[in-house]
Design an enzyme around this catalytic site. Structure first.
Site, short mmCIF file in Angstrom:
data_model
loop_
_atom_site.label_atom_id
_atom_site.label_comp_id
_atom_site.label_asym_id
_atom_site.label_seq_id
_atom_site.Cartn_x
_atom_site.Cartn_y
_atom_site.Cartn_z
N ASP A 294 8.88 -8.88 6.45
CA ASP A 294 8.92 -7.42 6.42
C ASP A 294 8.59 -6.86 7.81
O ASP A 294 7.70 -7.34 8.50
CB ASP A 294 7.90 -6.91 5.39
CG ASP A 294 8.02 -5.43 5.12
OD1 ASP A 294 9.14 -4.90 5.21
OD2 ASP A 294 6.99 -4.81 4.80
N HIS A 295 9.32 -5.84 8.23
CA HIS A 295 9.05 -5.11 9.48
C HIS A 295 8.89 -6.00 10.71
O HIS A 295 7.89 -5.92 11.43
CB HIS A 295 7.82 -4.23 9.32
CG HIS A 295 8.09 -2.99 8.53
ND1 HIS A 295 8.85 -1.94 9.00
CD2 HIS A 295 7.72 -2.64 7.28
CE1 HIS A 295 8.94 -1.00 8.07
NE2 HIS A 295 8.26 -1.40 7.01
N ASP B 249 13.40 -4.25 12.14
CA ASP B 249 13.12 -2.81 12.11
C ASP B 249 13.29 -2.22 13.51
O ASP B 249 12.41 -2.28 14.35
CB ASP B 249 11.69 -2.56 11.61
CG ASP B 249 11.39 -1.08 11.46
OD1 ASP B 249 12.28 -0.25 11.76
OD2 ASP B 249 10.26 -0.75 11.04
N GLU C 291 16.93 -1.05 8.85
CA GLU C 291 16.39 0.26 8.48
C GLU C 291 17.06 1.33 9.32
O GLU C 291 17.22 1.20 10.53
CB GLU C 291 14.87 0.31 8.68
CG GLU C 291 14.26 1.63 8.21
CD GLU C 291 12.74 1.59 8.06
OE1 GLU C 291 12.14 2.66 7.86
OE2 GLU C 291 12.16 0.48 8.12
N HIS D 41 4.75 5.17 4.47
CA HIS D 41 3.87 4.02 4.42
C HIS D 41 2.42 4.48 4.26
O HIS D 41 2.05 5.57 4.67
CB HIS D 41 3.98 3.20 5.71
CG HIS D 41 5.32 2.58 5.91
ND1 HIS D 41 6.08 2.75 7.05
CD2 HIS D 41 6.06 1.78 5.10
CE1 HIS D 41 7.20 2.08 6.94
NE2 HIS D 41 7.22 1.48 5.77
N GLY D 42 1.61 3.60 3.67
CA GLY D 42 0.18 3.91 3.54
C GLY D 42 -0.14 4.72 2.31
O GLY D 42 0.69 4.91 1.41
N GLY E 160 7.54 2.05 1.13
CA GLY E 160 6.53 3.01 0.71
C GLY E 160 6.60 3.31 -0.77
O GLY E 160 6.46 4.47 -1.20
N SER F 140 4.57 2.37 -3.27
CA SER F 140 3.33 2.32 -4.06
C SER F 140 3.08 3.65 -4.77
O SER F 140 3.51 4.71 -4.32
CB SER F 140 2.14 1.99 -3.16
OG SER F 140 2.16 0.64 -2.77
N ASN G 168 9.39 -1.80 -2.05
CA ASN G 168 8.25 -2.42 -1.37
C ASN G 168 6.93 -1.85 -1.87
O ASN G 168 6.78 -0.62 -2.00
CB ASN G 168 8.35 -2.19 0.13
CG ASN G 168 9.41 -3.04 0.80
OD1 ASN G 168 10.27 -3.62 0.13
ND2 ASN G 168 9.36 -3.14 2.11
#
Length: 313
Positions: free
Chosen positions: A81-82, A103, A133, A179-180, A211, A213, A254
């Site tokens: 990832d990334h 990325d 991306e 993200h986060g 992102g 979650s 993700n």
């Protein structure tokens, strides 16, 4: 059993989605594989360059291999990832990954195309898939920070040319997630009209939602009740939005922040509620069980439960 994400996407497109879980620790690996086997659900185990640096790639891959032996019916793919070019090429050369992400989303369009294409050429020589991306997500992903004002949605008018020129295998898009733990701070949510136009322009092409979650408010509250100082306006992606996104070609979602929040809650509660304890195995075991239960619920939400045995290989 290791399966190429290509197989996953061909089977799930428009019907259900594959959770891609970022892992750092033994507890997360075993919670994930246990959940996958119990739910008979396909999943992607993925790691960032930061995760690989934290424990060393061989340690992480060793845990994944061990978990696949302990849970032999687990059906999964391994994804980077990334990554940048160096990260992606190293993962490709290792012969352990069947998917990598390059990325270059922060670069101008033509530079993104050039960098992505260079990785695709090397990856496809070894039948490794490449996720690219287009568009920039806000928020924080390990050591990557993007201010909200710098985030921009993916331009649907660019996706056809980008996919054609790069020959990437899946595309992560910026449609309102971040993200986060501080998602949707402006309250906009997922921009479904953008997703719809992207799907219309590249039909049947796998779309990735970073992102993804949920950022459960109860987890935030419990963490803060035990000494945490997380912002109470942290928001994630509502379950209904996730289900809706699947209709528009989102095949991979993700998830990282939710597992970190569970880790923080389990360990804060343990050490605050039992200050005489210092054994890492006790909260570690609890965390493994909590991870398993959370991921099983995520399989149910995404419609992936029971789908591993139905895959057309």
């Amino acid at each position: 059993m290791i399966v190429s994400p290509k197989i996953f996407y061909e089977n799930c497109y428009g019907k259900y989605a594959i959770p891609a879980i970022n892992i750092f620790t033994l507890e997360q690996v075993f919670g994930l594989f246990s959940a996958g086997q119990k739910a008979n659900a396909p999943f992607i185990v993925q790691m960032t360059p930061v995760a690989r640096n934290y424990t060393h790639p061989e340690m992480l891959l060793g845990m994944i291999k061990a978990a696949s032996r302990v849970y032999p019916k687990a059906t999964f793919a391994i994804h980077l990832d990334h990554g940048n070019e160096a990260h992606a090429l190293d993962a490709i050369a290792s012969n352990h990954f069947n998917s990598v992400m390059i990325d270059a989303s922060h670069d101008p369009f033509k530079t993104n195309v050039k960098r992505t294409r260079s990785v695709v050429i090397e990856a496809h020589k070894k039948n490794v898939m490449v996720e690219a991306e287009l568009g920039v997500l806000s928020g924080v992903e390990d050591d990557l920070s993007v201010e909200e004002k710098s985030a921009r949605y993916t331009e649907p008018s660019e996706v056809e040319e980008f996919v054609k020129e790069t020959q990437c295998d899946s595309l992560a898009v910026a449609v309102g997630t971040s993200h986060g733990a501080y998602k949707f701070s402006g309250g906009q949510g997922i921009q479904f009209h953008i997703l719809k136009e992207i799907q219309n322009r590249i039909p049947n092409f796998p779309i990735v939602l970073h992102g993804g979650s949920a950022v459960n408010a109860t987890e935030i509250r419990r963490i803060n009740e035990h000494g945490g100082q997380l912002k109470t306006n942290a928001k994630g992606v509502p379950p209904g939005d996730i289900i809706e996104a699947i209709k528009y070609g989102v095949c991979k979602i993700n998830i990282a922040t939710d597992l970190r929040l569970i880790w923080a809650r389990v360990h804060r509660e343990f050490f605050i509620d039992t200050p005489d304890q210092f054994d890492p195995i006790i909260p570690g075991k609890t965390y493994m069980e909590e991870c398993e239960q959370f991921i099983i619920e995520k399989f149910d939400l995404l419609g992936a439960t029971g789908k591993a045995s139905e895959l057309k290989l």
